[in-house]
Structure formats: structure tokens, C-alpha cells
Design an enzyme around this catalytic site. Structure first.
Site, PDB file in Angstrom:
ATOM      1  N   LYS A 171      31.898 -24.408 -20.081  1.00 16.55           N
ATOM      2  CA  LYS A 171      33.065 -24.045 -19.277  1.00 16.55           C
ATOM      3  C   LYS A 171      32.624 -23.233 -18.066  1.00 16.55           C
ATOM      4  O   LYS A 171      31.516 -22.704 -18.026  1.00 16.55           O
ATOM      5  CB  LYS A 171      34.036 -23.229 -20.127  1.00 16.55           C
ATOM      6  CG  LYS A 171      34.561 -24.029 -21.330  1.00 16.55           C
ATOM      7  CD  LYS A 171      35.915 -23.543 -21.752  1.00 16.55           C
ATOM      8  CE  LYS A 171      36.410 -24.282 -22.985  1.00 16.55           C
ATOM      9  NZ  LYS A 171      37.000 -25.579 -22.719  1.00 16.55           N
ATOM     10  N   HIS A 227      33.664 -34.292 -30.029  1.00 17.76           N
ATOM     11  CA  HIS A 227      33.740 -35.107 -28.815  1.00 17.76           C
ATOM     12  C   HIS A 227      32.382 -35.686 -28.383  1.00 17.76           C
ATOM     13  O   HIS A 227      32.255 -36.870 -28.113  1.00 17.76           O
ATOM     14  CB  HIS A 227      34.327 -34.291 -27.660  1.00 17.76           C
ATOM     15  CG  HIS A 227      35.657 -33.681 -27.975  1.00 17.76           C
ATOM     16  ND1 HIS A 227      36.551 -34.245 -28.843  1.00 17.76           N
ATOM     17  CD2 HIS A 227      36.257 -32.550 -27.525  1.00 17.76           C
ATOM     18  CE1 HIS A 227      37.641 -33.497 -28.902  1.00 17.76           C
ATOM     19  NE2 HIS A 227      37.484 -32.453 -28.120  1.00 17.76           N
ATOM     20  N   ASP A 239      33.253 -26.317 -30.781  1.00 15.48           N
ATOM     21  CA  ASP A 239      34.443 -26.844 -30.108  1.00 15.48           C
ATOM     22  C   ASP A 239      34.219 -28.273 -29.607  1.00 15.48           C
ATOM     23  O   ASP A 239      35.142 -29.079 -29.591  1.00 15.48           O
ATOM     24  CB  ASP A 239      34.778 -25.921 -28.915  1.00 15.48           C
ATOM     25  CG  ASP A 239      36.120 -26.227 -28.274  1.00 15.48           C
ATOM     26  OD1 ASP A 239      37.053 -26.632 -29.000  1.00 15.48           O
ATOM     27  OD2 ASP A 239      36.248 -26.052 -27.048  1.00 15.48           O
ATOM     28  N   GLU A 297      33.145 -28.594 -17.737  1.00 15.48           N
ATOM     29  CA  GLU A 297      34.499 -28.216 -17.309  1.00 15.48           C
ATOM     30  C   GLU A 297      34.387 -27.109 -16.278  1.00 15.48           C
ATOM     31  O   GLU A 297      33.548 -26.213 -16.401  1.00 15.48           O
ATOM     32  CB  GLU A 297      35.301 -27.720 -18.507  1.00 15.48           C
ATOM     33  CG  GLU A 297      35.538 -28.797 -19.542  1.00 15.48           C
ATOM     34  CD  GLU A 297      36.387 -28.276 -20.687  1.00 15.48           C
ATOM     35  OE1 GLU A 297      37.606 -28.427 -20.622  1.00 15.48           O
ATOM     36  OE2 GLU A 297      35.830 -27.705 -21.625  1.00 15.48           O
ATOM     37  N   LYS A 299      41.782 -31.497 -34.537  1.00 20.83           N
ATOM     38  CA  LYS A 299      40.579 -30.707 -34.680  1.00 20.83           C
ATOM     39  C   LYS A 299      40.913 -29.225 -34.518  1.00 20.83           C
ATOM     40  O   LYS A 299      41.981 -28.951 -33.968  1.00 20.83           O
ATOM     41  CB  LYS A 299      39.514 -31.155 -33.678  1.00 20.83           C
ATOM     42  CG  LYS A 299      39.853 -30.807 -32.229  1.00 20.83           C
ATOM     43  CD  LYS A 299      38.747 -31.218 -31.314  1.00 20.83           C
ATOM     44  CE  LYS A 299      37.679 -30.176 -31.175  1.00 20.83           C
ATOM     45  NZ  LYS A 299      37.970 -29.128 -30.154  1.00 20.83           N
ATOM     46  N   HIS A 348      40.519 -36.571 -29.806  1.00 17.26           N
ATOM     47  CA  HIS A 348      41.235 -37.186 -28.684  1.00 17.26           C
ATOM     48  C   HIS A 348      40.303 -37.942 -27.732  1.00 17.26           C
ATOM     49  O   HIS A 348      40.760 -38.752 -26.935  1.00 17.26           O
ATOM     50  CB  HIS A 348      42.110 -36.159 -27.948  1.00 17.26           C
ATOM     51  CG  HIS A 348      41.363 -35.294 -26.975  1.00 17.26           C
ATOM     52  ND1 HIS A 348      40.749 -34.124 -27.342  1.00 17.26           N
ATOM     53  CD2 HIS A 348      41.138 -35.417 -25.658  1.00 17.26           C
ATOM     54  CE1 HIS A 348      40.175 -33.586 -26.289  1.00 17.26           C
ATOM     55  NE2 HIS A 348      40.394 -34.339 -25.236  1.00 17.26           N
TER      56      HIS A 348
HETATM   57  C1  BG6 Z   1      39.280 -29.724 -26.663  1.00 14.98           C
HETATM   58  C2  BG6 Z   1      38.569 -28.415 -26.664  1.00 14.98           C
HETATM   59  O1  BG6 Z   1      39.141 -30.354 -27.917  1.00 14.98           O
HETATM   60  O2  BG6 Z   1      38.736 -30.567 -25.657  1.00 14.98           O
HETATM   61  C3  BG6 Z   1      38.716 -27.763 -25.287  1.00 14.98           C
HETATM   62  O3  BG6 Z   1      39.107 -27.549 -27.657  1.00 14.98           O
HETATM   63  C4  BG6 Z   1      38.256 -28.687 -24.200  1.00 14.98           C
HETATM   64  O4  BG6 Z   1      37.994 -26.541 -25.233  1.00 14.98           O
HETATM   65  C5  BG6 Z   1      38.888 -30.061 -24.347  1.00 14.98           C
HETATM   66  O5  BG6 Z   1      38.637 -28.124 -22.964  1.00 14.98           O
HETATM   67  C6  BG6 Z   1      38.253 -31.051 -23.407  1.00 14.98           C
HETATM   68  O6  BG6 Z   1      38.994 -32.239 -23.398  1.00 14.98           O
HETATM   69  P1  BG6 Z   1      39.037 -33.135 -22.107  1.00 14.98           P
HETATM   70  O7  BG6 Z   1      39.859 -34.319 -22.511  1.00 14.98           O
HETATM   71  O8  BG6 Z   1      39.660 -32.298 -21.026  1.00 14.98           O
HETATM   72  O9  BG6 Z   1      37.612 -33.481 -21.822  1.00 14.98           O
END
Ligand code: BG6
Length: 475
Positions: free
Chosen positions: A324, A236, A231, A212, A144, A174
Site C-alpha cells: 500500500k 489474491h 491480506d 496500491e 475472506k 474477489h
Molecule cells: C482486499 C484487501 O481483499 O483486496 C484490501 O483486504 C485490498 O486490503 C483489496 O485493498 C484489493 O482489491 P483490488 O480489487 O482493489 O485489487
């Protein structure tokens, strides 16, 4: 199925574009070493890392040691990783690659900035590297962000699918490598009592949170051009939405599952007023981040209210939020149930019970929590909230897993279930596009929030005006 029951991946070469980057070092290579430890990739897997930096095989391997597990598998795998220095905007590197690859199976992993995705696929196809002849496979994995809005995602799909078949394309999100995300399907479809209440008769609303505590850090340049909405939401958060909301697939084939997910995303109703149902926030001090514009109106937090127009979900709002620099790292889906149909306890303090919840926790600990009320022992009719907790880490050995193991193994095995099909990606972008349009038209409609808080006041108002409340972040 246990790892022992799975066959090892077929002989192949994994070519990583962006081979010296963080993703490769921190996640991809450690995941491959873990797969080796599980017996799922053998010594017939070779890796070519392509990057523009000066370097050779040894300097590359030394850079990878830092995050790789200290195992015999890693020491063996390390020797099969080679470096190809080159500029992947030039055709030469693809010719060199072709010579190195010979005629075996190849999987190309694009861990590069997004503007290179289309050109690399074109260059691979021009060099004949995407031709699946004589039974060999040639696959491409794309990280992505896949587009930055609906039109650009459609254009990128068109560009890619003009040169390669959908069956060769592995669009990565992911979140689909996370155990709990995959477990949503098992929880729902292997436990009839859960699925029996999984509808608007029993569910009041759903909250999806990806909070986060870290800030934008050194990613200012990427982030300022992207923002929290792009993002995190169409990718996600929508993976979670789709897993929670989809209908049971007819079977476990990749296309049956992906079809159901695309259908769910396609049923997200365009908001009546995207400005009211979508809230943006920016944490204090964001504009002082390196590579961020001093008058930036990029959001670091979004909250959305969505409806899914389907028989199952009619009338059930889905509240989504991500940001964030918040109070804690907390990624979860809370299924909040309706109150009992009869206020049986109306003359007691049981009348205003907190609702029962099933919380699927992704971070910081993967697990499932049930929150419900019980009677406190004693003569008085007093209710207290309790919870049943299931933590993956307590029950299974998940130490040191990166979340990319399954994704890489599935790609080498040709299983596309956990990868996004073109129509899913486009349905996700189509659902957020009204919000992006509304926000683009009013860039100053953004609230500041304190670092370490639960986000802007507007997000609280978004859910409270419906008589509901967010779960506290990190609780
Ligand atoms: C990424 C984003 O795809 O996912 C980031 O670009 C983000 O900004 C991250 O921090 C979050 O992933 P995870 O697995 O830490 O929840």
C-alpha cells in the site's frame, strides 16, 4: 458465452449477514442490480439484509441507493430487499430468519468480520437452515480472510464441514470475479501458441504485482492485526499464481479446475531461507494511522520469491510483491521470456535486448500487453521496444461492473468453479506459513519505505541478486 445465452438464476432468497456494511452497499447490491439488467436474476430473487444497526426496510434501501445503478432494474429490485435487525450471535435471529425464508432456496452470504464465520454456519445448521430437503438448495458464501494461518484455516474448514457439505460452501476470493483472472485460462488454453511457450524452456521468470497507491485509511484495526502478507498473498496473489501455473484441466468442471489449482499451490517449494526470500516493509507514517499501534511491526508491503516444484516450472522463479501507499495502482502478472538461445546480434546494440514479456494487466485497466523488440527502420541495425495493447474497456462494455456479478450468479446457479475449495485454501496457507513463521520470529526485520515509492530497498535487492529487475510500478 454471452449473457443472453445464459439462463436466469433459479428463484431464491439471498441473505446477507453484514447487510449494512460497505461490501453490501458498494459491491454486492450493485452487482445484483447489474445481473438484473443482464436478465440473469429475475423478480423471483429476494434479499434479506441482516445487521445490528437500528433501521427498517426504507432506511436500508435509502442507504443502498447511493452506489446502486440508476436503472429500472434497481428500482424493481430495491422493493424486494428487506431488513432484519438482529444480533447474529444470538439464536433468535435465526428463528426469525427461518420463518421469513419458508421452504425456498436460500443462499447465505457472510459479509461479516471473520470471527463470525464459524459461529454463523453453526447457528444456520442448528436452525435447520442448511438442510437441503426436497430439492431446494441452501448455500453459504464466506468472504475472506479465511483463517489467519494454516492451523486456523484448517480449524475453520473442520468447523464448517462438520455441519455442511463442501458442495454447499462458496469461499469467496474477489480476484476470481475479475475478467482478466478468468481470462488467464482462456488466453492459455484457447491459444495454442501461448501455451506452447508456457514453460521453463521459454519463460525466464514470472512477476506478480498488486500495488496500491491508497494507504490503510480507516481500516487500521483490521489491517494492523493482519498485514499485507495475510491480506493479499495466500488469497489474491495465489489465485493469480495458480491460474498462471496450473496444468490444463481435463474438462471445465469445477472440481477439475480446482483440483489443478490446488495441485499447483501444493507444489510451491518451502523456501530454504524464508527470511532471505521474503521481504517486509512498512510505509512511512503508518504508525500514526488511527487504530494502529504506535510501535506496530505490521507490514504494509511484502515481496516473495517462490519456486514451484513441477516439471513445467522447474528453475523458473516467481517473484510476488504487494503493498500500500506505493507509487501507483498497478496489478499485473508479467511473464518474462528468456533471451534467444543464440546471441546472433552480439556485435550490435541488440545484444542486451530487454526481454520479451506478456503482461496480464488487472488494474487500473484490465487488458493484455505484449512487449517485444522490432528493428527501427533505416540502414542501421537498431532495435526499439514496442508493445501491443489489448484493453477490455476499448473492446467491450464493462462500465459499472463490480467484479461480483459472476460470483453471485455462479453461486445462485451452483457453479463452484470460481470459489475456493478447502484444500486450495489450505495449500495456499501452507505455502506462506514458512514466511509467516520467519517474520513472526523476527518482527523487527522490517524496512521503512517512502510513500509513493516502489517499496523497500530489500524488495529490489531480492530480485536484483538474481540478475533480474522488477518492472517499474505503474509503467
Ligand atoms: C482486499 C484487501 O481483499 O483486496 C484490501 O483486504 C485490498 O486490503 C483489496 O485493498 C484489493 O482489491 P483490488 O480489487 O482493489 O485489487
Amino acid at each position: 458465452m454471452s449473457a443472453a445465452a445464459l439462463p436466469p438464476a433459479p428463484p431464491s432468497t439471498l441473505v446477507i449477514f453484514g447487510g449494512t456494511g460497505d461490501l453490501t452497499r458498494r459491491l454486492l447490491v450493485p452487482a445484483l442490480a447489474n445481473l438484473c439488467g443482464d436478465g440473469l436474476v429475475g423478480n423471483d430473487l429476494t434479499i434479506i439484509a441482516i445487521g445490528s444497526r437500528e433501521g427498517d426496510d426504507e432506511s436500508l434501501r435509502a442507504g443502498l441507493d447511493e452506489f446502486a445503478p440508476d436503472t429500472d432494474c434497481w428500482r424493481a429490485l430495491r422493493g424486494r430487499i428487506t431488513y432484519l435487525q438482529g444480533d447474529f450471535t444470538q439464536p433468535d435471529v435465526f428463528q426469525t430468519l427461518k420463518q421469513r425464508l419458508g421452504d425456498g432456496n436460500a443462499a447465505f452470504y457472510l459479509a461479516t468480520p471473520a470471527q463470525f464465520f464459524g459461529p454463523i454456519v453453526d447457528a444456520l445448521a442448528d436452525a435447520g437452515l442448511m438442510d437441503e430437503v426436497e430439492g431446494r438448495f441452501q448455500r453459504v458464501a464466506i468472504e475472506k480472510p479465511f483463517g489467519h494461518d494454516l492451523a486456523s484455516a484448517q480449524a475453520l474448514n473442520r468447523q464448517i464441514l462438520a455441519r455442511v457439505a463442501e458442495a454447499q460452501v462458496y469461499r469467496i476470493d474477489h480476484y476470481l470475479g475479475k475478467e482478466t483472472v478468468q481470462n488467464i485460462m482462456v488466453a492459455r488454453f484457447a491459444n495454442p501458441w501461448i501455451e506452447a511457450v508456457w514453460n521453463n524452456r521459454y519463460i525466464d521468470h514470472v512477476q506478480i504485482t498488486a500495488a496500491e497507491s491508497i494507504d490503510v485509511g480507516t481500516r487500521g484495526s483490521f489491517y494492523d492485526a493482519t498485514g499485507a502478507g495475510r491480506d493479499m498473498v495466500p488469497n489474491h496473489l495465489f489465485q493469480l499464481l495458480a491460474m498462471i501455473g496450473m496444468e490444463p484441466p481435463n474438462d471445465l468442471s469445477a472440481d477439475a479446475i480446482r483440483g489443478e489449482k490446488a495441485k499447483l499451490l501444493g507444489a510451491v517449494r518451502p523456501p530454504d531461507d524464508a527470511g532471505a526470500d521474503g521481504v517486509r516493509g512498512q510505509y512511512e507514517g503508518y504508525r500514526e494511522t488511527a487504530d494502529v499501534s504506535a510501535d506496530s511491526t505490521t507490514e504494509t508491503f511484502v515481496a516473495l520469491k517462490l519456486h514451484v516444484d513441477s516439471w513445467r516450472w522447474g528453475g523458473v522463479p516467481f517473484y510476488l510483491r504487494t503493498g500500500k501507499a506505493l507509487t501507483a495502482r498497478d496489478t499485473e502478472v508479467a511473464i518474462v521470456f528468456r533471451q534467444a538461445p543464440l546471441a546472433l546480434f552480439r556485435d550490435t546494440d541488440l545484444n542486451n535486448l530487454p526481454p520479451s514479456q506478456l503482461v496480464l494487466q488487472l488494474q487500473p485497466d484490465e487488458g493484455i500487453v505484449m512487449r517485444f523488440m522490432v528493428k527501427q527502420p533505416g540502414p542501421e541495425l537498431r532495435a526499439v521496444p514496442v508493445q501491443l495493447d489489448f484493453h477490455y474497456a476499448e473492446r467491450f462494455d464493462i462500465k459499472g461492473r463490480t467484479g461480483y456479478e459472476t460470483l453471485l450468479y455462479d453461486m445462485l446457479m451452483g457453479d463452484q468453479t470460481l470459489f475456493q475449495r478447502a484444500d486450495q485454501i489450505e495449500a495456499g496457507w501452507a505455502a506462506v506459513q514458512p514466511f509467516l513463521d520467519a517474520w513472526g520470529g523476527r518482527p523487527d526485520a522490517i524496512e521503512t519505505y517512502a510513500r509513493g515509492s516502489d517499496g523497500p530497498a530489500g524488495a529490489t535487492a531480492l530480485i536484483e541478486r538474481d540478475g533480474r529487475a522488477w518492472n517499474p510500478i505503474g509503467a
